[in-house]
Structure formats: structure tokens, C-alpha cells
Design an enzyme around this catalytic site. Sequence first.
Site, mmCIF file in Angstrom:
data_model
loop_
_atom_site.group_PDB
_atom_site.id
_atom_site.type_symbol
_atom_site.label_atom_id
_atom_site.label_comp_id
_atom_site.label_asym_id
_atom_site.label_seq_id
_atom_site.Cartn_x
_atom_site.Cartn_y
_atom_site.Cartn_z
ATOM 1 N N ASP A 32 80.936 70.741 -61.753
ATOM 2 C CA ASP A 32 81.404 69.553 -62.370
ATOM 3 C C ASP A 32 81.640 70.046 -63.922
ATOM 4 O OD1 ASP A 32 80.322 66.708 -60.635
ATOM 5 O OD2 ASP A 32 81.893 67.739 -60.417
ATOM 6 N N GLU A 67 86.824 66.685 -51.060
ATOM 7 C CA GLU A 67 87.234 67.185 -52.290
ATOM 8 C C GLU A 67 85.919 68.203 -52.787
ATOM 9 O OE1 GLU A 67 86.500 64.455 -55.509
ATOM 10 O OE2 GLU A 67 87.717 65.596 -56.843
ATOM 11 N N HIS A 68 84.573 67.901 -52.404
ATOM 12 C CA HIS A 68 83.604 68.690 -52.738
ATOM 13 C C HIS A 68 82.630 68.778 -51.590
ATOM 14 C CE1 HIS A 68 84.150 66.305 -56.614
ATOM 15 N NE2 HIS A 68 84.030 67.337 -56.990
ATOM 16 N N GLN A 115 77.476 61.775 -56.735
ATOM 17 C CA GLN A 115 78.761 61.379 -56.406
ATOM 18 C C GLN A 115 78.855 59.696 -56.305
ATOM 19 O OE1 GLN A 115 81.427 63.411 -55.901
ATOM 20 N NE2 GLN A 115 82.513 61.504 -55.952
ATOM 21 N N HIS A 145 129.540 85.590 -50.817
ATOM 22 C CA HIS A 145 128.270 86.083 -50.961
ATOM 23 C C HIS A 145 128.559 87.397 -50.441
ATOM 24 C CE1 HIS A 145 126.814 82.384 -51.644
ATOM 25 N NE2 HIS A 145 125.632 82.670 -51.677
ATOM 26 N N HIS A 158 79.798 57.668 -59.420
ATOM 27 C CA HIS A 158 81.325 57.878 -60.203
ATOM 28 C C HIS A 158 82.033 56.353 -60.194
ATOM 29 C CE1 HIS A 158 82.267 61.686 -61.518
ATOM 30 N NE2 HIS A 158 81.695 62.264 -60.547
ATOM 31 N N TYR A 192 95.695 64.635 -70.073
ATOM 32 C CA TYR A 192 95.340 63.450 -70.481
ATOM 33 C C TYR A 192 93.615 63.121 -70.224
ATOM 34 C CZ TYR A 192 94.648 58.276 -70.152
ATOM 35 O OH TYR A 192 94.281 56.968 -70.492
#
Lengths: 426, 426
Positions: free
Chosen positions: A356, A322-323, A255, A415, A258, A124
Site C-alpha cells: 500500500d 484485489e490483494h 483491510q 487494398h 478501509h 484525482y
Amino acid sequence: MKIIKYPHINDWQHLIKRPENEKVSLHETIKDVFLGVKNEGDTALKKYTLEFDKVALTNLHVSEQELTEAEALVSTELKQAILQAKSNIEKFHLSQIENKKIIEIQPGIQCWRESRAIEKVGLYIPGGSAPLFSTVLMLGVPAKIAGCKNIVLCTPPNNEGKIHPAILFAAKTVGITDIYKVGGVQAIAAMALGTETITSVYKIFGPGNQYVTAAKQYAQEFKVSIDLPAGPSEVLVMADSSAHPAYVASDLLSQAEHGPDSQVIFLTTDEEILNQTLDEIHTQLENLPRKEIAKKALNNSLGVLLYSLEECFHWSNIYAPEHLILAIDQAKKYIQNIENAGSVFLGNYSCESAGDYASGTNHTLPTHGYARNYSGVSLDSFFKKITFQELTKEGLHRIGNTIELMAEGEELQAHKNAVSIRLRSN
Amino acid sequence: MKIIKYPHINDWQHLIKRPENEKVSLHETIKDVFLGVKNEGDTALKKYTLEFDKVALTNLHVSEQELTEAEALVSTELKQAILQAKSNIEKFHLSQIENKKIIEIQPGIQCWRESRAIEKVGLYIPGGSAPLFSTVLMLGVPAKIAGCKNIVLCTPPNNEGKIHPAILFAAKTVGITDIYKVGGVQAIAAMALGTETITSVYKIFGPGNQYVTAAKQYAQEFKVSIDLPAGPSEVLVMADSSAHPAYVASDLLSQAEHGPDSQVIFLTTDEEILNQTLDEIHTQLENLPRKEIAKKALNNSLGVLLYSLEECFHWSNIYAPEHLILAIDQAKKYIQNIENAGSVFLGNYSCESAGDYASGTNHTLPTHGYARNYSGVSLDSFFKKITFQELTKEGLHRIGNTIELMAEGEELQAHKNAVSIRLRSN
């Protein structure tokens, strides 16, 4: 930016805590759209596209002709840039191919793993004003390397019924041809359930707004898996005296631009660096087209003065960014201090933008604290790893008694029998 | 067992379809228990243990003394069996350690991945009559190899407030000491949220009944991840003329004895083998303690005669079995035909029980069709893979223009600036 100097460790938990997203219940809307797509297939997709994207489509599939036209609309420079980025991303993800290793567990007992591509995947790519063609590369390249047989790409059309040419060029570059002009919840529903035109998939990748995020969660009820749970993008920059304030400011701002809920954290051991960086942020901010967005993000951001790099890493590991950018001297020496992060950038020339777009690493990363328990997207995300075992008669004899005893202990007689019957025969 | 001979491919989809589980909504019950544990911690755990397990506990934590006592209660033979199984599982999972590979993407641009253990993990071991101590090994061994700092094990006590000694011995063998006498939804809640005694974790592993399964799903709302989505256990046995009917029957029965909803599929190209296997099932069934359970499972199982191994693999790939047994001649030659399966067993001596207990492979596998998009538990399940990039000034220059163009194309000016500012300076 909120500035805090030498906070007491007892206050850290409160300061490190991320803002909680307001939980709007989108469940009913998502459910309705999925039901609509299930019952009316392509017709429903066209209906929702008219309703949400304000465009009437006759054809959902992007044609060969449209792909060719798009290529002409992208500048030669940008095409070359996309090709270079693709090449780097490919090189790094190719290095993640796992060689088959047959392990002799005991004589006559061999075990190994083999990777098999997830046959059908959906990518997506959000629309809107800024076309995220880099995400086409980040998801498409490993899908191709893995050998996924069906790669479906969905992206919403603009109000002229068109897809941004850079998205189409990036897709063509990767070798993706199943591209559909549909977005939002209905795109996720189409990929989860399938329609006359769009094949259903086993796993869905890609970022999106809260509707798309909720739709991806809901898709899991149909046994579709997803890449990662989502959240606002975030960066934590750690700086010592060797950092360049202008560089640090530029990373914090990249950042912040965004979105208003972007998370921007700046940790430093040097008060001078802190002050100079704040000045730089102020200066650089003025020239940004997305200034207002960045300002909102900065209002919720944090600049923290700490006593030592040890404290900085401790904070960072709790936060699990995240970063993570290490604008510190000899950054490589400190790698072993890192426990939780999505992707790490070492030294003054490793800006987040590099990752990125074009360093080769994947930019689809765990955010919102999920770096504690999730990895970013990689080649592994497009594979299943199947285990194999081959036992000879002698191999089974070596562990036969062990299996019998354990099966008996777990009261699973059949088994046990499956072994006994083989041990008994000649 | 329902027998079908040479079904037309148009009928396959219908035949391959798994029975849909009746969706009982447990959501309210799960939510209440989580809320209770959140508000009342250990007190709530003791309350639920009294209510659901009918035992009043003062102490939730299994003591050193209890561990030592347990060791004495396990036979020497079983102890040795557990140790051998542990050794094999360890050997296979150790082989999954990934060596760090620094990739030079372009001169001055290095990227690599490093694994970091998920710091805190929870292992759920169901109780009930049959103690699944093998699962302690399957989850505990890779957790230890990965280096998870906190490994919490929860398992429900019997009505005397005791844990089965084999479970405790297996845990001790692996080196797990944070063992708690709590089960069911409350155990999952305790591991997701934390209590005074039990530390919260980032990821929860382990099988369980429908309540535990629903609780694991719900735990994800608290940013805890889980190992796999659950479903009834299943085996698909593929046999040609070289198969031993007695062996095949024993493998089908060892799956059938798991539970009435176990999935048992038998595909063969040889009608004689089919008939002899059915006879063997009939014979072997009579001697099973869990006969009634196995019978129920067999009533819902399928024996299919197909024209060729090619058809068999086609069927199997659509079905995507949890366990796939190839009782065929030169089984290894056919491996490339396998697209979807959890774990594969090659040849007449590779019974599923071997993998369940001691071959070395992990028995926590994707079921219910999830073999299409999930891998079984492995060492990877206990790691995050963090990416790193280090660019020199020259390295950034090599891709600087590319990043600027792409950032500009995506209308992210600050992303572009972060590069420009570095390229400009000396």
C-alpha cells in the site's frame, strides 16, 4: 466474521459471490454538474465547491507559496518516509520501461513498438478526513517517468480552503505543480472538459466515492479514458500451519478498516490457525480507532476452512481478489497456481501495508472481480504503444501476393491495388 | 476531396475536428436483446438469428465436419496466404512476451510482475458480404500465444446458415474450435452473459456496426471488458517531394473504400505532389468495385498543403490518426516527432494494406481520436499483469518505520499495526 468449515464445492459459487452494490442512479446529478462546468467553467467549480465542500474559493490553483508553506507543516520524519516510498515506487516503475525491439519479420519487413506518453493526464486525490498522499505517489511517479507533458492533480479543499500539507508535499516531491483545490464530480468534469484554469486531459486516474466513480464513467463519453473500474477494497489471506495468527489477523483488519463494504476473506487449511486468528482479530480490533468501521466489514467477511492449498487457490482464482496474501510455507513455489489477483504478497513479512505504501508496487489495483480482466496501474497505464512497420521493395514483394489474395478475399479491391501498383513498378 | 492550401494555424482546430456521429439511441434495443438472451439463452439466440439474419438454425456450434468442409472450399493460394500472414502476426506478437524481472528494491524487498492470460475471451467477427477473416488472425493469434483457456468466436451466418469458409479456415489455422453462428447484439449478449451452449467471457474483442459497438459498451455493465472503443476507420498520409503520387492515391483510396464515413487525410509540403495525387485518385477510383462508397468518403476527406514537415507532424499529432503513413524521405529520422497514432507506416513500400493483413502488426487500432489515450490490440490485451512482492524480516525492517509513519499520516491505524506487530516480534 462468518465461519464456514469444509464447504461443498457446489456451494462455493454462492459463497464466493460478492455483495451487489445498490445501484443508485447518480446519472442526472453527474450530467448536470458536467453541463454546469462546460457552460460556466471556473465559476461553476467555485459554485459547486461552495455548495458541496462549504468553502468559498477565489483561487483554484495551489500557489508556489502554499506548496512551500505545506512543506514546513509536514514533520521531517514523514517527509523522509515519503521520500523513501517515492524512491522504491520509482525503482519498480522504472524497471517497466520497455526497450525498443526491432523484429525482422521476414527480410525487408521490420516491425516494432514504441511507447509514447499520454500527453495530458489527470490525477484525482480524494479529500475527507484521511489524506491519501500515498496515492499521489502511486499515480504521480509513473506519470513522471512516462513523461506525460501535463499532469493535473485535483483534490478537494477542507472547509478552510486548504489542502492537507502531506498531499502537497507528496505532489511537490514527484514534481507536480498543476494542483487544484477542487474535488468531487466537478473535479472530474473539469479534467474531462477543461475550464479557464484547468486543462482538459485524455485520461483520469484515482480513487473516489460513488459520485467520483460515476463521474469517471461518464467522462468516457467525452473520449477520456480512465485507469480502472472501481469497487470496494478487498483482501484474501491464504494461510497454512506456518502462518502467524497475529500477523494474519492484522492483515485482515488493515483491510477491514478501509470501509464497511471492504471485502475480507480468510482461507486456511488449519483449524487451529483459524481459531487463533479469530481470537487475535478480537483482541486487535479493540484498539483500533476505526473499530466500528472494521466491525461492519468483518460482519460481511468470511473465514473458510478448506482441505488443501489446492482448494484455497481454486477458491481464490474464482474470487479474483484485489490483494492476495499467501501466509504459507514456501509461498513462492505456489505462484504458478495463481490465475487472478491484483497484487500478491508472499510470506509472513509481506503485509499488505507494505504494498500500500512503500514496497514499490502500485496500490491502484483491480477490485470487485476485475482482477479477471484488468491489470493494476503501472507505467503501461501512462503510455500508448504505437506499432511501426517499414518494408523495403523486396520486403513488400515477399508478402505482396499474400496481401493481394487476402484483400481480394475480403472484397477490398483498393487494398489490393495499393500493393499491386507497387509490385508492378520498377 | 476538400483541398486547403496553407491554412492559418488558428483554423486548424476546426479543420482537424472529426465529424460527430449522429448519436442514435440504441440503448433500449440493446437492453431488450440482452434481457432476452439472459432469460431464454440459446432459444433467444435462434429467435434473433431468424429475426435479424433471416435464417433458422438448429445448431449454433460450428461442427468439426463444417470446419473440414470449409477447408476444401478455400483455394490453395488463399490458404497459403493466410498461413503466411498468420506466421508473421505470430512472430511479431511472440516478441511481445515479457520476461519476468525480479527487482531488488532494497535488500530483502523483491518486486516483480507476471503475466497471466485472461482466461475466457470472446472474438466477434462481423459477417456481411465481405468476410473479415484477417481479423480472425489479428485477434486469435495473440489470444493463443497468451494462453487464454477459452476462446469463443461468434460470427453471423449468411442466409443459408453458413459461415464464410475463409473465416472458418482462419479460425482452424489459429486453433480456435469454439465457433458459433451468431452475430449482432445477440452474439455480444451471449458472450457477456453466457447461454447453454456459449460460455460467457471476461473480455470481448472485435469490430462491428453501431449495434455491435453499442452492445460491447453495454456489456461492460456486466463486468466484461472490451478491446477498444470504436469509430470509423481512418488514415493520414504525409508526403513530401519524394512520395509517389500513384502510391499515395492508392493508400488514400484503400481507406476510402472501407465506408462512407471513413476518414481520409492527406498532408503534403509539395503542391505538385498534391495535384498529381488528386489526378491519380481520379484515375484509380474509376476501376474500384466500391467506387460509390469511396467517393462518399472522399467528399468528406481533406487534402492539405502545409509549409513544412514540422507543420505536418503537428497536425497529425493533434488529429491522432488510426493509421499514419509517412511517404517522406528518410521517414525513420522523423519518428521522434510522432506523439499520437495507432500504427505507423514508413516509406514508399509500407502501404497500409501490408499492416492490415500480413506485416505482423495488429490491425485492431484506436480510431476516432482514441490514439491519444489507447494502444492498439497487442499481446498485452490478452494478459493481466499481476504484481508480486516478497519481503524478508530484514526487508520489512528497512521500510517498516516508513510504512508506520505513512499509515499513521493517513489515519489507518490497522495498516500501521500490521507492520508494528511484525517488527516487534523476534
